[in-house]
Motif scaffolding. Sequence first.
Motif, PDB file in Angstrom:
ATOM      1  N   VAL A   1     -61.305  22.164  31.793  1.00  0.00           N
ATOM      2  CA  VAL A   1     -61.676  23.165  32.799  1.00  0.00           C
ATOM      3  C   VAL A   1     -60.959  24.494  32.539  1.00  0.00           C
ATOM      4  O   VAL A   1     -61.560  25.570  32.624  1.00  0.00           O
ATOM      5  CB  VAL A   1     -61.380  22.642  34.216  1.00  0.00           C
ATOM      6  CG1 VAL A   1     -61.634  23.731  35.263  1.00  0.00           C
ATOM      7  CG2 VAL A   1     -62.241  21.413  34.521  1.00  0.00           C
ATOM      8  N   ALA A   2     -59.675  24.422  32.202  1.00  0.00           N
ATOM      9  CA  ALA A   2     -58.924  25.656  31.955  1.00  0.00           C
ATOM     10  C   ALA A   2     -59.495  26.412  30.759  1.00  0.00           C
ATOM     11  O   ALA A   2     -59.670  27.642  30.800  1.00  0.00           O
ATOM     12  CB  ALA A   2     -57.454  25.335  31.731  1.00  0.00           C
ATOM     13  N   SER A   3     -59.808  25.695  29.677  1.00  0.00           N
ATOM     14  CA  SER A   3     -60.342  26.371  28.483  1.00  0.00           C
ATOM     15  C   SER A   3     -61.750  26.907  28.741  1.00  0.00           C
ATOM     16  O   SER A   3     -62.137  27.957  28.199  1.00  0.00           O
ATOM     17  CB  SER A   3     -60.354  25.407  27.292  1.00  0.00           C
ATOM     18  OG  SER A   3     -61.188  24.288  27.547  1.00  0.00           O
ATOM     19  N   PHE A   4     -62.529  26.193  29.552  1.00  0.00           N
ATOM     20  CA  PHE A   4     -63.861  26.650  29.955  1.00  0.00           C
ATOM     21  C   PHE A   4     -63.740  27.988  30.696  1.00  0.00           C
ATOM     22  O   PHE A   4     -64.409  28.977  30.365  1.00  0.00           O
ATOM     23  CB  PHE A   4     -64.498  25.570  30.824  1.00  0.00           C
ATOM     24  CG  PHE A   4     -65.808  25.916  31.472  1.00  0.00           C
ATOM     25  CD1 PHE A   4     -66.738  26.750  30.862  1.00  0.00           C
ATOM     26  CD2 PHE A   4     -66.128  25.375  32.714  1.00  0.00           C
ATOM     27  CE1 PHE A   4     -67.958  27.048  31.476  1.00  0.00           C
ATOM     28  CE2 PHE A   4     -67.335  25.670  33.333  1.00  0.00           C
ATOM     29  CZ  PHE A   4     -68.250  26.512  32.714  1.00  0.00           C
ATOM     30  N   ALA A   5     -62.854  28.034  31.688  1.00  0.00           N
ATOM     31  CA  ALA A   5     -62.686  29.252  32.493  1.00  0.00           C
ATOM     32  C   ALA A   5     -62.153  30.400  31.649  1.00  0.00           C
ATOM     33  O   ALA A   5     -62.643  31.540  31.718  1.00  0.00           O
ATOM     34  CB  ALA A   5     -61.745  28.964  33.654  1.00  0.00           C
TER      35      ALA A   5
ATOM     36  N   LEU B   1     -66.866  30.803  40.078  1.00  0.00           N
ATOM     37  CA  LEU B   1     -66.025  29.645  40.358  1.00  0.00           C
ATOM     38  C   LEU B   1     -66.416  28.528  39.404  1.00  0.00           C
ATOM     39  O   LEU B   1     -67.549  28.034  39.448  1.00  0.00           O
ATOM     40  CB  LEU B   1     -66.212  29.199  41.811  1.00  0.00           C
ATOM     41  CG  LEU B   1     -65.524  27.889  42.216  1.00  0.00           C
ATOM     42  CD1 LEU B   1     -64.005  28.013  42.078  1.00  0.00           C
ATOM     43  CD2 LEU B   1     -65.912  27.512  43.643  1.00  0.00           C
ATOM     44  N   LEU B   2     -65.498  28.107  38.532  1.00  0.00           N
ATOM     45  CA  LEU B   2     -65.825  27.166  37.457  1.00  0.00           C
ATOM     46  C   LEU B   2     -65.210  25.790  37.690  1.00  0.00           C
ATOM     47  O   LEU B   2     -64.088  25.666  38.184  1.00  0.00           O
ATOM     48  CB  LEU B   2     -65.350  27.716  36.113  1.00  0.00           C
ATOM     49  CG  LEU B   2     -66.335  28.651  35.376  1.00  0.00           C
ATOM     50  CD1 LEU B   2     -66.704  29.852  36.220  1.00  0.00           C
ATOM     51  CD2 LEU B   2     -65.755  29.089  34.040  1.00  0.00           C
ATOM     52  N   ASP B   3     -65.980  24.750  37.302  1.00  0.00           N
ATOM     53  CA  ASP B   3     -65.494  23.373  37.355  1.00  0.00           C
ATOM     54  C   ASP B   3     -66.241  22.566  36.299  1.00  0.00           C
ATOM     55  O   ASP B   3     -67.167  23.071  35.656  1.00  0.00           O
ATOM     56  CB  ASP B   3     -65.709  22.785  38.758  1.00  0.00           C
ATOM     57  CG  ASP B   3     -64.807  21.573  39.039  1.00  0.00           C
ATOM     58  OD1 ASP B   3     -63.936  21.277  38.203  1.00  0.00           O
ATOM     59  OD2 ASP B   3     -64.991  20.932  40.082  1.00  0.00           O
TER      60      ASP B   3
ATOM     61  N   VAL C   1     -62.486  32.352  38.560  1.00  0.00           N
ATOM     62  CA  VAL C   1     -61.522  31.443  39.178  1.00  0.00           C
ATOM     63  C   VAL C   1     -61.947  30.032  38.814  1.00  0.00           C
ATOM     64  O   VAL C   1     -63.138  29.742  38.706  1.00  0.00           O
ATOM     65  CB  VAL C   1     -61.504  31.607  40.712  1.00  0.00           C
ATOM     66  CG1 VAL C   1     -60.613  30.547  41.360  1.00  0.00           C
ATOM     67  CG2 VAL C   1     -61.050  33.001  41.102  1.00  0.00           C
ATOM     68  N   SER C   2     -60.986  29.130  38.617  1.00  0.00           N
ATOM     69  CA  SER C   2     -61.347  27.739  38.319  1.00  0.00           C
ATOM     70  C   SER C   2     -60.738  26.801  39.358  1.00  0.00           C
ATOM     71  O   SER C   2     -59.764  27.144  40.043  1.00  0.00           O
ATOM     72  CB  SER C   2     -60.880  27.338  36.920  1.00  0.00           C
ATOM     73  OG  SER C   2     -59.467  27.424  36.805  1.00  0.00           O
TER      74      SER C   2
END
Length: 695
Positions: A596-600, A660-662, A585-586
């Motif tokens: 952030v979206a590409s990281f997640a 949980l990514l940020d 989840v991001s």
Amino acid sequence: MLRRLVGRGDAVFHEGQFEAIEALVDGGRRALVVQRTGWGKSAVYFVASLLLRARGAGPTLIVSPLLALMRDQVAAAARAGVRAEAINSANALEWGEVAAKLDADQVDVLLVSPERLNNPVFRDQQLPELVRRMGLLVIDEAHCISDWGHDFRPDYRRIKDLISVLPASVPVLATTATANERVVHDVQEQLAVGGADVFTLRGPLARKSLRLGVLRLPSPRSQLAWLLTHLEDFQGSGIIYTLTVSAAEDVTRLLREAGHNVLAYSGRTDTEERARAEQALKDNQVKALVATSALGMGFDKPDLGFVVHVGAPSSPVAYYQQVGRAGRGTENADVLLLPGPEDREIWRYFATASMPDEQRAHAVLAELEAAGGALSVPALEARVNLRRTPLELLLKVLAVDGAVQRVQGGWARTGQPWFYDAERYSRVAAARLAEQNSMLEYEFTSGCRMEFLARALDDPEAAPCGRCDNCAGPWFDDAIDGQARDSAQAALGRVGVELEPRLMWPGGMDRLGVPVKGKLKPGEQALPGRALARLTDLGWGGRLRTLLSPQGEGGEDRPIEDAMLQACVQVLAQWGWAERPVAVVSLPSRRHPALVASFAQGIARVGRLPYLGELEYRQGGPRGDSGGNSAFRLAAVWDQFAVSPAMAEQLAAAPGPVLLLDDLADSRWTITEAARVLRAAGAPAVLPFVLAVAA
């Protein structure tokens, strides 16, 4: 007395020492002594103290800025038969014993920190009696008094008030090794309070034993590789200075892994470890201490063989103060500066750190006024959006200006008006910028480096040294071993920083409309997380600072680079979690949505995990800017995230933790609140994972 002090029957005074002692003991004067490190300023106040005590005077009070300096002074006094004691944050258990010795007149010299002068118990109960009996007041490292000094400390400013209440018969001595004319005049004015005449003794500040040099290298990798290649070229033991705590720890780890016997020394090092590290260096049991400016003024090792700076201090005066640790009792000592590409960015932050923000200062005063009594720092944090360290610094500045006072239970308004001195702070800011530019001139000058530093200190005897790299040619080898370069690259490529979860809610949240207090419940907490790196790290830190900086300052929102994503995968591989995550989840991002979206999505793809999407904003999302203190940051994000029905259904069915990514964790309250929302929606556990942590 001098011969007894130094343990030599043939000792004689250095030029000016006798005159300074005579001015204090026979003249009862106020004196300022500006002499290079190692000249013997401590001999002046120890001999003067013994002479005054022999005449029936009370104890000497020495205001000293650093614990390391106090330890050295107490040890030196004991060797000389001077009964010296200290009251500071490191020996609280001994305060009662010291007070009893003072009452029994068994103390010749008492050392205190400037902050102790504003401690309510010391200020109200012990200081008045000390003032009544005091035989001599000594202000060590007196450049700290001055706004213009390279190491200004607000609490030093209150020494002027102490001088003003001393009987006219009590002599006062101020000493420093690093003061230009502007600082000298400022200190003289403060010593002269009440119209007293000030005796000033100023000697040449250049040291003939130092061999200076500057080696400009293209990157942190090259700096570390050069250290790995050439550290053992330096004779004896020394100090490697860095500008940040993270850099000190990174350099120490790299050198130790390569077999070099070094220790880290910074504000993050606990008091006992600092003392052990100092002694290890004095006893030549280590090649070097890798230190921040926490190891600075007054550290006493006459045979220190070298000082290397990985990154430049922000002024020639500050630089000379640190390199002055070397060559005090030897004919030769090497001093090398390795400037870094991030130096100016670090200077910019520290240049204004000690200056009060007008709006926040008035906000603090208004809250204290409204309280009608004392407020603790945590209570103020719930009222004014300032973090703990800058809030405490602001309170000190306001206290020195007379607007607030430290009392039992916290801080209180004094009733005195306070005005923001915009002109003064503007002048100080301009002076700081001029010092930075002067440091750059030092790096690039083709003239004598020692002469340059001496002129920066307004030394009238500044002259070419004949020894530095510009006078005599480079004395250092700039070649870098290939294996060392590989080791440095591997060290800078190291990834993974633990992200500790928040376990306690900030105090006073009810004032901000947030109904929490005490500990977070186990069912609300995140698990320990990870970050790729700190923003202050020598390796990934620089790339992350650029990536996450505002647009216009080098930052822009773009998908994550493959190299950075692979580094993040490394962090996952090394994590060692108790249970593997089952989904990703991001957090929604206003500044870096593509990143952030590409990281997640990238982590989900590599880990073959379902990406459940972003949390949703409620009521417009988090309020206010990033930064600020814990209470206000939590209030800004409280109840601002929501889980979509589809995500809630998947969370409820998840058999394990959720990643949980940020992009950035600063206060960690965004991560904490998002984890609380995810746990409430059914997530069994939450593992936070961010690209960068602020510190």
